[in-house]
Design an enzyme around this catalytic site. Structure first.
Site, PDB file in Angstrom:
ATOM      1  N   SER A   1       0.857  -1.184   0.000  1.00 22.93           N
ATOM      2  CA  SER A   1       0.000   0.000   0.000  1.00 22.93           C
ATOM      3  C   SER A   1       0.888   1.228   0.000  1.00 22.93           C
ATOM      4  CB  SER A   1      -0.856  -0.026   1.270  1.00 22.93           C
ATOM      5  OG  SER A   1      -1.328   1.264   1.595  1.00 22.93           O
TER       6      SER A   1
ATOM      7  N   TYR B   1      -2.078  -0.854  10.617  1.00 16.49           N
ATOM      8  CA  TYR B   1      -2.282  -1.202   9.202  1.00 16.49           C
ATOM      9  C   TYR B   1      -1.030  -0.835   8.400  1.00 16.49           C
ATOM     10  CZ  TYR B   1      -4.100  -1.182   4.440  1.00 16.49           C
ATOM     11  OH  TYR B   1      -4.270  -1.408   3.087  1.00 16.49           O
TER      12      TYR B   1
HETATM   13  N1  LIG Z   1      -8.905  -0.340  -0.468  1.00 17.16           N
HETATM   14  C1  LIG Z   1      -7.788   0.365  -0.331  1.00 17.16           C
HETATM   15  O1  LIG Z   1      -7.825   1.609  -0.156  1.00 17.16           O
HETATM   16  C2  LIG Z   1      -6.449  -0.294  -0.413  1.00 17.16           C
HETATM   17  C3  LIG Z   1      -5.309   0.512  -0.628  1.00 17.16           C
HETATM   18  C4  LIG Z   1      -4.057  -0.092  -0.684  1.00 17.16           C
HETATM   19  C5  LIG Z   1      -3.930  -1.456  -0.517  1.00 17.16           C
HETATM   20  N2  LIG Z   1      -5.050  -2.203  -0.307  1.00 17.16           N
HETATM   21  C6  LIG Z   1      -4.855  -3.637  -0.082  1.00 17.16           C
HETATM   22  O2  LIG Z   1      -5.472  -4.367  -1.125  1.00 17.16           O
HETATM   23  C7  LIG Z   1      -5.931  -5.627  -0.633  1.00 17.16           C
HETATM   24  C8  LIG Z   1      -7.398  -5.820  -0.982  1.00 17.16           C
HETATM   25  O3  LIG Z   1      -8.154  -4.791  -0.359  1.00 17.16           O
HETATM   26  P1  LIG Z   1      -9.630  -4.409  -0.805  1.00 17.16           P
HETATM   27  O4  LIG Z   1      -9.725  -2.923  -0.733  1.00 17.16           O
HETATM   28  O5  LIG Z   1      -9.990  -5.102  -2.051  1.00 17.16           O
HETATM   29  O6  LIG Z   1     -10.454  -4.993   0.431  1.00 17.16           O
HETATM   30  P2  LIG Z   1     -11.953  -5.573   0.500  1.00 17.16           P
HETATM   31  O7  LIG Z   1     -12.341  -5.445   1.920  1.00 17.16           O
HETATM   32  O8  LIG Z   1     -12.808  -4.968  -0.555  1.00 17.16           O
HETATM   33  O9  LIG Z   1     -11.741  -7.112   0.120  1.00 17.16           O
HETATM   34  C9  LIG Z   1     -10.916  -7.940   0.902  1.00 17.16           C
HETATM   35  C10 LIG Z   1     -11.277  -9.390   0.658  1.00 17.16           C
HETATM   36  O10 LIG Z   1     -10.424 -10.176   1.509  1.00 17.16           O
HETATM   37  C11 LIG Z   1     -11.231 -11.151   2.145  1.00 17.16           C
HETATM   38  N3  LIG Z   1     -10.624 -11.575   3.415  1.00 17.16           N
HETATM   39  C12 LIG Z   1     -10.605 -10.876   4.607  1.00 17.16           C
HETATM   40  N4  LIG Z   1     -10.005 -11.621   5.545  1.00 17.16           N
HETATM   41  C13 LIG Z   1      -9.633 -12.793   4.957  1.00 17.16           C
HETATM   42  C14 LIG Z   1      -8.969 -13.950   5.416  1.00 17.16           C
HETATM   43  N5  LIG Z   1      -8.580 -14.095   6.702  1.00 17.16           N
HETATM   44  N6  LIG Z   1      -8.731 -14.952   4.525  1.00 17.16           N
HETATM   45  C15 LIG Z   1      -9.130 -14.838   3.241  1.00 17.16           C
HETATM   46  N7  LIG Z   1      -9.793 -13.773   2.750  1.00 17.16           N
HETATM   47  C16 LIG Z   1     -10.029 -12.754   3.607  1.00 17.16           C
HETATM   48  C17 LIG Z   1     -12.596 -10.502   2.334  1.00 17.16           C
HETATM   49  O11 LIG Z   1     -13.611 -11.475   2.533  1.00 17.16           O
HETATM   50  C18 LIG Z   1     -12.736  -9.719   1.033  1.00 17.16           C
HETATM   51  O12 LIG Z   1     -13.326 -10.494   0.015  1.00 17.16           O
HETATM   52  C19 LIG Z   1      -5.636  -5.619   0.876  1.00 17.16           C
HETATM   53  O13 LIG Z   1      -4.409  -6.276   1.125  1.00 17.16           O
HETATM   54  C20 LIG Z   1      -5.512  -4.157   1.183  1.00 17.16           C
HETATM   55  O14 LIG Z   1      -4.746  -3.902   2.336  1.00 17.16           O
HETATM   56  C21 LIG Z   1      -6.293  -1.672  -0.280  1.00 17.16           C
END
Ligand SMILES: NC(=O)c1ccc[n+]([C@@H]2O[C@H](COP(=O)([O-])OP(=O)(O)OC[C@H]3O[C@@H](n4cnc5c(N)ncnc54)[C@H](O)[C@@H]3O)[C@@H](O)[C@H]2O)c1
Length: 265
Positions: free
Chosen positions: A141, A154
């Protein structure tokens, strides 16, 4: 019989993981989509099948190493022994001032975001090594550039992902495995639905899951130049590119001041 290239994605039922599963399906990959949200996986599976691509789905809690090993081995066995791309995507976020977030919630972020990536990398290694040209992609991130107020743990978990990526890139080069990570800033997913921090109000939540999925696909299939310069970290979006570049060339006091201003601390 020739087999398609394969991609295994954790946390694939929603958000960035789901968009990435669809992007790789459109590119002809056999997709392994795994998550704790089985209802989300069922609708994703139907969408991928409608594209005419091959898909396998299954329950996977990334914090459970035995389940990670079993799911990756099953997927590889069913896909001609190939694992071309492993994407450690599953992650969770709890935002707020550090002292206001209870310790179990903080530890849960460490379990999913750090231990989940450790488990995924460990379980995938032998399969990636056996597949020429393979890639491990970790979702870090923009908060792996400088520690973020109201996202302290985080942000720390994403520094873990950054360090793992740098170390494994060095170790696994000899195994023929590229190891990279993605650095998006805030993305419009369920993760950021209820987040109101100083940084989100200064910077906005501008990226879509498709923006990140497209950046992952481009990073996995890099240009000749990117291959030559051996890019390991992939900032996503203009804001992150500016922050990543700025943090490399500005003095520490200025980087701190900018982060203080942006986070309104
Ligand atoms: N959304 C943002 O702003 C952002 C920014 C930078 C990085 N990220 C990173 O991108 C990745 C995806 O984030 P997102 O925004 O799509 O999140 P999201 O919440 O939309 O989706 C996350 C998914 O992970 C699944 N999940 C949660 N815990 C789990 C577990 N223990 N085992 C398996 N699956 C699990 C959830 O069920 C969900 O389907 C993450 O690593 C997040 O940190 C997100």
């Amino acid at each position: 019989m020739a087999h398609n290239k394969t991609v295994f994605i954790t946390g694939a039922a929603a958000g960035i993981g789901r968009a990435t599963a669809l992007t790789f399906a459109r590119r002809g990959y056999t997709v392994g989509a795994y998550d704790i949200d089985e209802a989300g996986l069922a609708t994703l599976s139907a969408e991928i099948a409608a594209l005419g691509a091959a898909v396998r789905t299954g329950h996977l809690d990334v914090t459970d190493f035995d389940e990670m090993s079993a799911r990756t081995a099953e997927f590889v066995a069913a896909s001609g022994g190939r694992l071309d791309v492993m994407i450690n995507n599953a992650g969770i976020l709890v935002a707020g001032r550090f002292a206001d977030i209870a310790v179990p919630a903080q530890r849960r972020m460490i379990d999913v975001n750090c231990v989940g990536v450790l488990n995924g990398a460990h379980a995938a290694h032998a399969h990636l090594r056996a597949t020429p040209g393979s890639v491990l992609v970790n979702l870090a991130s923009a908060s792996a550039i400088y520690g973020q107020a109201e996202l302290a743990v985080y942000s720390a978990t994403k520094f873990f992902v950054r360090a793992m990526t740098e170390a494994l890139d060095l170790e696994w080069g000899a195994d023929g495995i590229r190891v990279i990570d993605m650095w998006p800033l805030f993305v419009q997913t369920a993760m950021t639905d209820d987040i109101h921090t100083g940084s989100t109000s200064s910077l906005g939540i501008n990226l879509t899951p498709d923006d990140v999925a497209d950046a992952i696909a481009a990073a996995v299939h890099p240009s000749w130049l990117r291959r030559r310069i051996h890019q390991v970290h992939f900032p996503v979006g203009t804001q992150t590119k500016v922050f990543a570049l700025g943090s490399r060339f500005s003095p520490a006091w200025l980087t701190r001041l900018l982060n203080k201003r942006v986070s309104q601390s």
